[in-house]
Design a protein around this motif. Structure first.
Motif, PDB file in Angstrom:
ATOM      1  N   ALA A  96       0.820  -1.217   0.000  1.00 14.52           N
ATOM      2  CA  ALA A  96       0.000   0.000   0.000  1.00 14.52           C
ATOM      3  C   ALA A  96       0.853   1.266   0.000  1.00 14.52           C
ATOM      4  CB  ALA A  96      -0.980  -0.015   1.168  1.00 14.52           C
ATOM      5  N   PRO A  97       1.730   1.469   0.982  1.00 16.43           N
ATOM      6  CA  PRO A  97       2.528   2.694   0.943  1.00 16.43           C
ATOM      7  C   PRO A  97       3.508   2.708  -0.219  1.00 16.43           C
ATOM      8  CG  PRO A  97       3.198   1.323   2.795  1.00 16.43           C
ATOM      9  CD  PRO A  97       1.971   0.695   2.208  1.00 16.43           C
ATOM     10  N   LEU A  98       4.041   1.564  -0.565  1.00 14.97           N
ATOM     11  CA  LEU A  98       4.981   1.495  -1.686  1.00 14.97           C
ATOM     12  C   LEU A  98       4.293   1.893  -2.992  1.00 14.97           C
ATOM     13  CD1 LEU A  98       7.762   0.733  -2.778  1.00 14.97           C
ATOM     14  CD2 LEU A  98       6.943  -1.627  -2.973  1.00 14.97           C
ATOM     15  N   THR A  99       3.115   1.377  -3.218  1.00 17.29           N
ATOM     16  CA  THR A  99       2.360   1.669  -4.439  1.00 17.29           C
ATOM     17  C   THR A  99       2.004   3.143  -4.533  1.00 17.29           C
ATOM     18  OG1 THR A  99       1.463  -0.574  -4.424  1.00 17.29           O
ATOM     19  CG2 THR A  99       0.292   1.060  -5.764  1.00 17.29           C
ATOM     20  N   THR A 100       1.518   3.711  -3.440  1.00 16.16           N
ATOM     21  CA  THR A 100       1.145   5.124  -3.477  1.00 16.16           C
ATOM     22  C   THR A 100       2.367   6.014  -3.638  1.00 16.16           C
ATOM     23  OG1 THR A 100       1.071   5.222  -1.052  1.00 16.16           O
ATOM     24  CG2 THR A 100      -1.021   4.817  -2.215  1.00 16.16           C
ATOM     25  N   PHE A 101       3.496   5.631  -3.036  1.00 12.27           N
ATOM     26  CA  PHE A 101       4.719   6.408  -3.199  1.00 12.27           C
ATOM     27  C   PHE A 101       5.188   6.386  -4.651  1.00 12.27           C
ATOM     28  CE2 PHE A 101       9.293   6.750  -3.572  1.00 12.27           C
ATOM     29  CZ  PHE A 101       9.523   7.974  -2.958  1.00 12.27           C
TER      30      PHE A 101
END
Length: 110
Positions: free
Chosen positions: A47-52
């Motif tokens: 989740a955070p990796l994708t949004t980043f």
């Protein structure tokens, strides 16, 4: 006491001000939705990796003049969402593994 939505809006404004991006419009619900898709389709830490990565791609596209900020963000989030939905966290060696981005993956879900 502030609710979650108010807290997120305030935090987003704080971040934008700190990065001198006050004029940038962020679709908080869209970002959270993308994070949810990545978390459930890949693994939670995606989740955070994708949004980043989507944000980085949008920033680079907008900064290079390929598209305006909104178009860049919308396109990056749409691609990240599509890839997340197509991703299969199958065990290595199965027919489904490695299909990300190949254009040959078939999905049963719509």
């Amino acid at each position: 006491m502030k609710n979650q939505e108010e807290t997120l809006e305030e935090w987003c404004r704080t971040l934008l001000q700190a990065f001198e991006l006050e004029d940038t419009q962020i679709d908080i619900d869209g970002v959270l939705s993308l994070a949810g898709v990545a978390a459930h389709s890949v693994v939670r830490p995606a989740a955070p990796l994708t949004t980043f990565v989507a944000g980085l791609a949008a920033g680079l596209a907008a900064g290079s003049g390929q598209a305006d900020q909104k178009t860049s963000m919308d396109a990056a989030m749409a691609l990240a969402r599509k890839l997340s939905k197509e991703y299969t966290a199958a065990e290595p060696g199965t027919a489904e593994s490695g299909a990300v981005g190949s254009g040959t993956a078939e999905t049963d879900a719509g």
